[in-house]
Design an enzyme around this catalytic site. Structure first.
Site, mmCIF file in Angstrom:
data_model
loop_
_atom_site.group_PDB
_atom_site.id
_atom_site.type_symbol
_atom_site.label_atom_id
_atom_site.label_comp_id
_atom_site.label_asym_id
_atom_site.label_seq_id
_atom_site.Cartn_x
_atom_site.Cartn_y
_atom_site.Cartn_z
ATOM 1 N N HIS A 83 36.792 33.582 29.806
ATOM 2 C CA HIS A 83 37.517 32.622 30.623
ATOM 3 C C HIS A 83 36.302 31.652 31.155
ATOM 4 O O HIS A 83 36.513 31.109 32.387
ATOM 5 C CB HIS A 83 38.125 33.260 31.909
ATOM 6 C CG HIS A 83 39.296 34.224 31.441
ATOM 7 N ND1 HIS A 83 40.570 33.631 31.672
ATOM 8 C CD2 HIS A 83 39.256 35.392 31.195
ATOM 9 C CE1 HIS A 83 41.413 34.771 31.185
ATOM 10 N NE2 HIS A 83 40.672 35.757 30.823
ATOM 11 N N TYR A 121 34.944 43.185 37.686
ATOM 12 C CA TYR A 121 34.554 41.694 38.048
ATOM 13 C C TYR A 121 33.574 41.591 39.012
ATOM 14 O O TYR A 121 32.838 40.535 39.079
ATOM 15 C CB TYR A 121 36.110 41.331 38.523
ATOM 16 C CG TYR A 121 37.225 41.027 37.355
ATOM 17 C CD1 TYR A 121 37.575 42.143 36.758
ATOM 18 C CD2 TYR A 121 37.739 39.686 37.289
ATOM 19 C CE1 TYR A 121 38.642 41.782 35.719
ATOM 20 C CE2 TYR A 121 38.687 39.389 36.312
ATOM 21 C CZ TYR A 121 38.797 40.577 35.528
ATOM 22 O OH TYR A 121 39.819 40.295 34.383
ATOM 23 N N ASN A 137 47.220 36.289 33.742
ATOM 24 C CA ASN A 137 47.253 35.433 32.854
ATOM 25 C C ASN A 137 48.639 34.747 32.544
ATOM 26 O O ASN A 137 49.656 34.981 33.216
ATOM 27 C CB ASN A 137 46.971 36.186 31.523
ATOM 28 C CG ASN A 137 45.675 36.586 31.398
ATOM 29 O OD1 ASN A 137 44.792 35.830 31.719
ATOM 30 N ND2 ASN A 137 45.501 37.598 30.262
HETATM 31 FE FE1 HDE Z 1 39.702 39.571 32.693
HETATM 32 N N1 HDE Z 1 37.612 39.294 33.030
HETATM 33 N N2 HDE Z 1 39.083 41.409 31.764
HETATM 34 N N3 HDE Z 1 41.736 39.873 32.264
HETATM 35 N N4 HDE Z 1 39.875 38.015 33.399
HETATM 36 C C1 HDE Z 1 36.769 38.178 33.595
HETATM 37 O O1 HDE Z 1 35.292 38.010 35.206
HETATM 38 C C2 HDE Z 1 37.890 42.073 32.164
HETATM 39 C C3 HDE Z 1 41.995 40.872 31.496
HETATM 40 C C4 HDE Z 1 41.060 37.261 33.583
HETATM 41 O O2 HDE Z 1 39.098 32.068 36.564
HETATM 42 C C5 HDE Z 1 35.339 38.315 33.863
HETATM 43 O O3 HDE Z 1 34.638 36.243 36.752
HETATM 44 C C6 HDE Z 1 38.035 43.476 31.606
HETATM 45 C C7 HDE Z 1 43.571 41.114 31.768
HETATM 46 C C8 HDE Z 1 41.156 35.971 34.144
HETATM 47 O O4 HDE Z 1 37.374 33.017 37.288
HETATM 48 C C9 HDE Z 1 35.032 39.895 33.486
HETATM 49 C C10 HDE Z 1 39.453 43.529 31.169
HETATM 50 C C11 HDE Z 1 43.604 39.785 32.301
HETATM 51 C C12 HDE Z 1 39.836 35.980 34.414
HETATM 52 C C13 HDE Z 1 36.582 40.467 32.877
HETATM 53 C C14 HDE Z 1 40.119 42.405 31.282
HETATM 54 C C15 HDE Z 1 42.539 39.104 32.637
HETATM 55 C C16 HDE Z 1 39.228 36.968 33.947
HETATM 56 C C17 HDE Z 1 34.687 37.408 33.036
HETATM 57 C C18 HDE Z 1 39.951 44.723 30.545
HETATM 58 C C19 HDE Z 1 45.171 39.173 32.893
HETATM 59 C C20 HDE Z 1 39.068 34.498 34.960
HETATM 60 C C21 HDE Z 1 34.146 36.538 34.349
HETATM 61 C C22 HDE Z 1 39.809 46.105 30.956
HETATM 62 C C23 HDE Z 1 45.857 40.105 33.687
HETATM 63 C C24 HDE Z 1 38.844 34.596 36.265
HETATM 64 C C25 HDE Z 1 34.688 37.022 35.577
HETATM 65 C C26 HDE Z 1 38.633 33.058 36.851
HETATM 66 C C27 HDE Z 1 37.640 37.111 33.743
HETATM 67 C C28 HDE Z 1 36.886 41.585 32.691
HETATM 68 C C29 HDE Z 1 41.116 42.149 30.995
HETATM 69 C C30 HDE Z 1 42.496 37.886 33.426
HETATM 70 C C31 HDE Z 1 34.219 40.003 32.517
HETATM 71 C C32 HDE Z 1 36.843 44.367 31.666
HETATM 72 C C33 HDE Z 1 44.293 42.188 31.106
HETATM 73 C C34 HDE Z 1 42.210 35.050 34.529
HETATM 74 O O5 HDE Z 1 34.975 40.523 34.565
#
Ligand code: HDE
Length: 813
Positions: free
Chosen positions: A178, A465, A251
């Site tokens: 992202h 996060y 999402n």
């Molecule tokens: Fe994320 N995800 N994600 N994700 N995600 C990040 O956090 C993670 C997942 C989502 O505008 C990271 O700040 C893991 C689902 C958004 O700043 C990180 C898993 C959904 C954003 C991270 C998921 C999301 C992130 C990278 C599986 C939808 C951007 C930078 C267990 C419900 C937020 C950050 C923004 C961002 C980890 C799966 C949505 C690495 C470990 C499912 C919208 O922490």
């Protein structure tokens, strides 16, 4: 600051005792064996006496017994406190009221000033001179300091060095996923109190306003990558509630690729550019992604979504958002229900088509960012309705799928959506880096009234996060960055760390304490966050690494999604699989994917196989679950983009009005005015920018050219009449491309008079049977004397977004 009161204790007042008290109070490294003789009329001894009184008021930790037992765990008590006689004993220093322009006065009582509105950090340099970061005025910002005009630059040039050093460190690590995103401020307004369901602050009263900051993003690409990649879009909302920050990090698709956080790094490694040559950027159409997902059949449902037009939205203002996981709502009585969150755009769900998305990514990689910015600047504020699906534990147990499985939806036909409020994005950030880049969303940021489910994907996110912000934002104090600070007071005993902003008064940074009268004290169940007490049903089971049985149904909902789409959407899904898999270099991976797709839909698998020259089709992949339970819902119309067309408004839409010297100007002006009236933008696009003289001798000013704003950037097209203008436009090869793209992408086209010659030149057929049968071609031919009616018809057709009746595969033009 309130000065300490005069000595008021009944302790000894003798001269000797006074001297002893005074001298004892002047030491910081030891103290008397007993409570001293009492204050001696000076501040140090007064403070010493009051500290003693305050500590003595809490002779033991009275809440200690309540730390034990399950019942106390559900309803923790508030911490014990004692009120100091004055502010003296809790201060860091006796010198705190020697104020200056820099120190200001003493910390106001019980206040954390770092949470003040963002105004405290806004900077406007109007009328100001340039300075260094130390505030020293810079006399010359053009030259470095040299020994003679042609001599060497001197190390002594601290102004140059400060400027360059800061510049060298301007970049911070981008988000691992992202990275590419755009943000906006706005507000959430509740429709009605949801107190029966939740005590979460935003839902307590009808009309209650909660400020929000939203960041939309793509997932795969780097920070500078294109907006229109085929990808999932992040839809992250930070609610600055009056009980702390709540981040709903969702999402634009309601499911995910994987079921357990354990697989997230694998997924991301597979989809990111391949590690040996760092290609392709912001694209899933490559070997490693399809290798991984074809071996992970639980991703099939999500693949349907990302191969659909949902993955190429027209605008952030025209896509849905989903919390994905099941969460919990918790009310005042501690009762909880499950909840899923849905955002739906008031402007309807509209997407691009693939050919268009590819072309836009070249001409305007900032397409979505620009659209969001321009909508807000123009006052066409993006608006979304928040709805919830609420269901009980008992209902959940009956479902044919597991509500802890993030690869499953709950069909709206099974649990209806309940609208609970709306969100309006009405302010662009002042500074992209300070706000959009530094905003830190964390799924762990919840407030009383919102709680987690046991979704194993969510559990991993709760950890991830916070952890990622620490490295991205350079330390544990990212919550103090202005955009991340809540609007409510923050008080705890966390201290230090990189870039600490708060200056804490006093010497106490632990709890329990008596030296600060017990403060800050634990809030207790009445006010504080209490995790929902849930029965651990499986506690008789062994500690295991395994998934629940229902997680093994990988195809039922993939089929549900595909079969709920309109024929056009189904074609687009098949075409997207064809495109992506055609980019795979290893046939065995392609075949594996098609063999998996056969379990979801034979029709789809066959179309994809045909498109890939795969004959015969591979055998269906053996499914993990041979006989999945019968689904409650076999078709869900709500899953089609057509289900939410919006209100037909054309606000924020962009239309190209082609102009050239000698054109008939009146009709174009009429359409431009009609568009403006509806909140759309009609741009004059000429062979070059600049003045254009109409047939009537009027001067128009083209603010875009066929070269700098190609046809696929617009939602509709108007071609002018006028022999000279038509001749000029037909001399420019861009015109035919412009028209072709508009036609191929099924946009609304209005053609005045003889401009139909330009259509013919572009090879565009004027009438199409298929299209007529599906409600019109979106091609409007009109005389210039019918401009007003034509403008109305154009506005109406534009409100339909696209005219898919025209679409051919492969394209006719
Ligand atoms: Fe994320 N995800 N994600 N994700 N995600 C990040 O956090 C993670 C997942 C989502 O505008 C990271 O700040 C893991 C689902 C958004 O700043 C990180 C898993 C959904 C954003 C991270 C998921 C999301 C992130 C990278 C599986 C939808 C951007 C930078 C267990 C419900 C937020 C950050 C923004 C961002 C980890 C799966 C949505 C690495 C470990 C499912 C919208 O922490």
């Amino acid at each position: 600051m309130p000065k300490s009161p005069k000595p008021a204790t009944g302790r000894s007042d003798s001269g000797k005792a006074k001297t002893a008290a005074k001298s004892a109070a002047r030491n910081t490294d030891s103290g008397p064996a007993k409570a001293g003789p009492g204050p001696a009329g000076d501040l140090p001894s007064e403070k010493m006496a009051q500290v003693q009184d305050l500590a003595a008021a809490l002779p033991f930790n009275s809440t200690k017994p309540m730390e034990h037992g399950a019942e106390n765990g559900k309803a923790p008590p508030a911490g014990q406190t004692a009120t100091p006689a004055s502010r003296l004993p809790t201060g860091s220093t006796l010198s705190e009221d020697n104020g200056s322009e820099k120190t200001g006065s003493v910390a106001p009582e019980g206040v954390n000033s770092t949470i003040e509105p963002l105004d405290r950090v806004r900077v406007d340099s109007s009328g100001q001179v340039l300075t260094t970061n130390q505030g020293v005025a810079i006399a010359d910002n053009q030259n470095s300091l040299k020994a003679g005009v042609r001599g060497p630059v001197l190390l002594e040039d601290f102004i140059l060095r400060e400027k360059i050093t800061h510049f060298d460190h301007e970049r911070i690590p981008e988000r691992i996923v992202h990275a590419r995103g755009s943000g906006a401020h706005g507000f959430f307004e509740a429709y009605e109190p949801l107190t029966q369901l939740t005590k979460a602050a935003p839902f307590q009263e009808a009309g209650k306003i909660t400020p929000v900051f939203v960041r939309f993003s793509t997932v795969q690409g780097e920070r500078g990558s294109k907006d229109t990649a085929r990808d999932v879009r992040g839809f992250a909302v930070k609610f600055y509630t009056d009980e702390g920050n709540w981040d709903l990090v969702g999402n634009n698709m309601p499911v995910f690729f994987i079921q357990d956080a354990m697989k997230f790094p694998d997924l991301v490694h597979a989809v990111k550019p391949e590690p040996h040559h760092q290609m392709p950027q912001a694209a899933s159409a490559h070997d490693t992604f399809w290798d991984f997902v074809s071996l992970m059949p639980e991703s099939t449902h999500m693949l349907m979504w990302v191969m659909s037009d949902r993955a190429i939205p027209r605008s952030y203002a025209t896509m849905q958002g989903f919390g994905v996981h099941s969460y919990r709502f918790v009310n005042d009585a501690g009762e909880s229900v499950f909840v899923k969150f849905h955002w739906s755009p008031m402007a309807g769900t509209h997407s691009l088509v693939w050919d268009e998305a590819v072309k836009i990514s070249g001409a305007d990689p900032d397409y979505h960012r620009r659209d969001l910015w321009e909508r807000i600047e123009a006052g066409n504020f993006p608006e979304y309705e928040l709805a919830v699906q609420v269901f009980t534990e008992e209902q959940a147990e009956q479902f044919s799928f597991d509500i802890l499985d993030a690869t499953k939806i709950i069909p709206e036909e099974l649990v209806p959506l309940r609208p609970v409020g709306r969100m309006v994005l009405n302010r662009n950030p002042d500074n992209f880096f300070a706000e959009t880049e530094q905003v830190a969303f964390c799924t762990a940021h919840v407030v009383p009234g919102i709680d987690f489910s046991n979704d194993p994907l969510l559990a991993g996110r709760i950890h991830s996060y916070v952890d990622t912000q620490i490295s991205r934002l350079g330390g544990p104090n990212f919550h103090e960055i202005p955009i991340n600070a809540p609007v409510v007071q923050v008080h705890n005993n966390q201290r230090d760390g990189m870039h600490r902003q708060a200056i804490h008064r006093g010497r106490v940074s632990y709890e329990p304490n008596s030296l600060a009268g017990g403060c800050p004290f634990q809030a207790g169940a009445q006010q504080g966050f209490v995790s929902t007490a849930l029965r651990i049903k499986d506690r008789e089971q062994d500690k295991v690494r395994a998934k629940p049985e229902k997680f093994a149904d990988h195809y039922t909902q993939a089929r549900l999604f595909f079969e709920s789409q309109s024929p056009v959407e189904q074609d687009h899904i098949a075409n997207a699989f064809r495109f992506e898999l055609s980019k795979v270099t290893v046939p065995a991976i392609r075949e594996r994917m098609v063999s998996s797709l056969r379990n979801a839909s034979e029709v789809l698998a066959k179309k994809v196989a045909d498109g890939l020259g795969m004959d015969p089709m591979p055998d269906p992949m053996p499914p993990a679950l041979a006989k999945p339970p019968a689904p409650e819902v076999a078709k869900s119309p709500a899953l089609s983009l057509l289900f939410r067309p919006g209100d037909g408004s054309i606000k924020g839409r962009k239309v190209a009005l082609l102009v050239a010297p000698g054109m008939e100007g009146e009709s174009i002006a009429t359409v431009q005015a009609a568009l403006a009236q509806q909140g759309a933008v009609g741009r004059l696009v000429g062979p070059r920018i600049g003045p254009v003289k109409t047939a009537a001798g009027e001067m128009l000013d083209a603010d875009a050219s066929l070269e700098n704003e190609p046809g696929f950037l617009f939602d509709g097209l108007v071609l002018p009449d006028g022999a000279e203008a038509i001749a000029a436009l037909s001399q420019d090869g861009h015109t035919a491309e412009f028209i072709k793209d508009q036609f191929r992408h099924c946009k609304t086209i209005l053609v005045f008079g003889e401009a139909r010659k330009l259509l013919a030149q572009a090879g565009v057929p004027v009438s199409m049977d298929k299209s007529q049968a599906q409600g019109g071609t979106g091609l409007i031919l009109a005389g210039t004397d019918q401009a007003r009616e034509a403008a109305d018809a154009f506005v109406q057709a534009l409100g339909k977004h696209r005219h898919f009746g025209r679409e051919m595969d492969p394209p006719l033009v």
